[in-house]
Scaffold this active site. Structure first.
Site, PDB file in Angstrom:
ATOM      1  N   ALA A 197       0.806  -1.217   0.000  1.00  0.00           N
ATOM      2  CA  ALA A 197       0.000   0.000   0.000  1.00  0.00           C
ATOM      3  C   ALA A 197       0.841   1.269   0.000  1.00  0.00           C
ATOM      4  O   ALA A 197       0.471   2.276  -0.610  1.00  0.00           O
ATOM      5  CB  ALA A 197      -0.947  -0.012   1.197  1.00  0.00           C
TER       6      ALA A 197
ATOM      7  N   HIS B   1      -0.695 -15.371   6.536  1.00  0.00           N
ATOM      8  CA  HIS B   1       0.315 -14.559   7.214  1.00  0.00           C
ATOM      9  C   HIS B   1      -0.011 -14.439   8.689  1.00  0.00           C
ATOM     10  O   HIS B   1      -1.122 -14.736   9.133  1.00  0.00           O
ATOM     11  CB  HIS B   1       0.392 -13.159   6.593  1.00  0.00           C
ATOM     12  CG  HIS B   1      -0.788 -12.288   6.901  1.00  0.00           C
ATOM     13  ND1 HIS B   1      -2.018 -12.431   6.268  1.00  0.00           N
ATOM     14  CD2 HIS B   1      -0.943 -11.253   7.782  1.00  0.00           C
ATOM     15  CE1 HIS B   1      -2.861 -11.533   6.735  1.00  0.00           C
ATOM     16  NE2 HIS B   1      -2.247 -10.805   7.660  1.00  0.00           N
TER      17      HIS B   1
ATOM     18  N   GLN C  50       1.185 -11.845  12.353  1.00  0.00           N
ATOM     19  CA  GLN C  50       1.789 -10.591  12.771  1.00  0.00           C
ATOM     20  C   GLN C  50       2.676 -10.834  13.995  1.00  0.00           C
ATOM     21  O   GLN C  50       2.438 -11.756  14.777  1.00  0.00           O
ATOM     22  CB  GLN C  50       0.718  -9.558  13.091  1.00  0.00           C
ATOM     23  CG  GLN C  50      -0.146  -9.195  11.895  1.00  0.00           C
ATOM     24  CD  GLN C  50      -1.048  -8.015  12.187  1.00  0.00           C
ATOM     25  OE1 GLN C  50      -0.591  -6.953  12.595  1.00  0.00           O
ATOM     26  NE2 GLN C  50      -2.341  -8.205  11.977  1.00  0.00           N
TER      27      GLN C  50
ATOM     28  N   GLU D 281     -21.340 -12.743  29.042  1.00  0.00           N
ATOM     29  CA  GLU D 281     -19.882 -12.884  28.935  1.00  0.00           C
ATOM     30  C   GLU D 281     -19.164 -11.545  29.068  1.00  0.00           C
ATOM     31  O   GLU D 281     -18.058 -11.481  29.597  1.00  0.00           O
ATOM     32  CB  GLU D 281     -19.517 -13.554  27.606  1.00  0.00           C
ATOM     33  CG  GLU D 281     -19.791 -15.040  27.617  1.00  0.00           C
ATOM     34  CD  GLU D 281     -20.713 -15.479  26.489  1.00  0.00           C
ATOM     35  OE1 GLU D 281     -20.534 -16.600  26.010  1.00  0.00           O
ATOM     36  OE2 GLU D 281     -21.605 -14.710  26.107  1.00  0.00           O
TER      37      GLU D 281
END
Length: 392
Positions: free
Chosen positions: A61, A207, A209, A361
């Site tokens: 980008a 992918h 991170q 929750e």
């Protein structure tokens, strides 16, 4: 075996790894579902996508071009959550009185957070997930994690020698290495993967991170505190070492295992098919894995992801992450750390029905319907070849 009465009654379970409780309601598995349904991930992706920011040779980008890599490729995230360079902030530390300014400083606390974030592709192929890869194809991913972790260790880290030995065994990445942060010593490295649109993944190219931060994050911080407390109170025993022995003896929550790793649906699991991958021996971080154990860890990751996909015959979404010794830590913190990996998948009943952490929750405590024992039994039955290979 777990008391059978727990299969039919609501009860709470304790998570010794983070000190929390959750509610289990097995009788609710029969309730009808008329709520939101997810679109199953059935679309066939191309092996190469010219519009993908992560495919080999493509422009990202911000304008940089990816190399024509063959296996893994790591780079500094173009949109990092934390950065090395930012305006300095010095939090007030002397708020000890009862004046308005002191109270405000006490209640409205902040601290600077700096670091560096990386992206790591698992494969050059746009249409390949960890479930599609062989264990030997996953090993380079683990080796890259190891190299990045080792390059960020503090100069006085108890695992520096182990890191040096590990790096001497791992071949360098032909597509280059990422440079670690230089301005300061960072505290923690969180490796994680968000797979699938249901988990907020913005790009289907396989992918993960890697975020390195100046602070110890909440979840690994709570686990480290609990493991340290257990170690002190039980004469040097390790929490996850004892837990591995308990689960291997009972067997009902074990999904799969090899010589190096145990895969279980933990007693305290929150997500329907939550899985914990635990090293069987005292491995404190990636750099302590032998070459044989890196392959065994790759086998464990492959087994989990493949069984997930086989369960509902879909590209199963999840968030996963590794917890290990901090990058900068004391001898005690390193000693009490125990290498493990969490998998948190949202799907509940089918490829289209997911669990939502809402209502009770959010306001009270986590709750689940299907028991971890039932989940483990279903995942045990999902081994073998990846379902979509027979469709090709």
């Amino acid at each position: 075996m777990t008391d059978k009465v727990l299969d039919d009654i609501s009860h709470r379970r304790y998570n010794p790894l983070n000190g929390s409780w959750l509610l289990v309601s097995p009788h609710r598995t029969k309730r009808p579902w008329q709520g939101q349904q997810e679109a199953p991930a059935l679309n066939k992706l191309p092996e190469y996508d010219p519009q993908c920011y992560l495919c080999p040779g493509n422009k990202r980008a911000q304008g940089d071009s990816n190399p024509h890599y063959k296996n893994t490729f790591a780079f500094v995230n173009d949109y990092s959550a934390v950065k090395e360079e930012q305006q300095e902030y010095h939090p007030r530390k002397d708020a000890a009185g009862d004046g308005d300014d002191d109270i405000a400083s006490l209640l409205l606390q902040a601290q600077p957070a700096t670091g560096r974030c990386y992206v790591l592709t698992f494969s050059a192929k746009h249409d390949t997930t960890l479930a599609d890869m062989s264990a030997t194809e996953i090993v380079p991913v683990i080796e890259t994690w190891t190299r990045i972790y080792a390059s960020h260790l503090s100069a006085s880290h108890p695992l520096r020698d182990a890191a040096a030995r590990s790096l001497s065994e791992i071949p360098p990445n032909p597509d280059g290495e990422v440079e670690p942060a230089k301005k300061q010593q960072l505290r923690y490295m969180q490796i994680f993967e968000n797979k699938g649109a249901a988990m907020g993944c913005s790009n289907p190219h396989p992918h993960c991170q890697i975020w390195t931060t100046s602070t110890l994050p909440e979840e690994p911080g709570k686990e480290l505190a609990q493991m340290t407390k257990y170690h002190r109170e039980h004469k040097g025993r390790h929490l996850l070492e004892d837990y591995v022995k308990v689960e291997m003896a009972k067997g009902e929550r074990v999904v799969w295992q090899n010589d190096g790793f145990l895969v279980v649906c933990p007693w305290w699991a929150v997500w329907p098919f939550e899985v914990l991958v635990i090293a069987k021996r005292h491995v404190r971080a990636l750099v302590e894995l032998t070459s044989e154990e890196r392959l065994q860890f790759a086998e464990a990751v492959q087994e989990v992801t493949r069984r997930y996909d086989n369960l509902f015959e879909t590209n199963f979404p999840y968030s996963s992450g590794i917890h290990q010794a901090p990058l900068d830590c004391t001898e005690e913190e390193a000693e009490t750390s125990w290498f493990h990996m969490h998998f948190y998948p949202p799907l509940l009943r089918s490829a289209t029905v997911r669990k939502f952490l809402v209502g009770y929750e959010l306001m009270a405590e986590p709750q689940r319907d299907i028991t971890p024992e039932q989940a483990a039994a279903r995942l045990r039955d999902c081994g073998g070849e990846l379902y979509r290979k027979s469709l090709q």
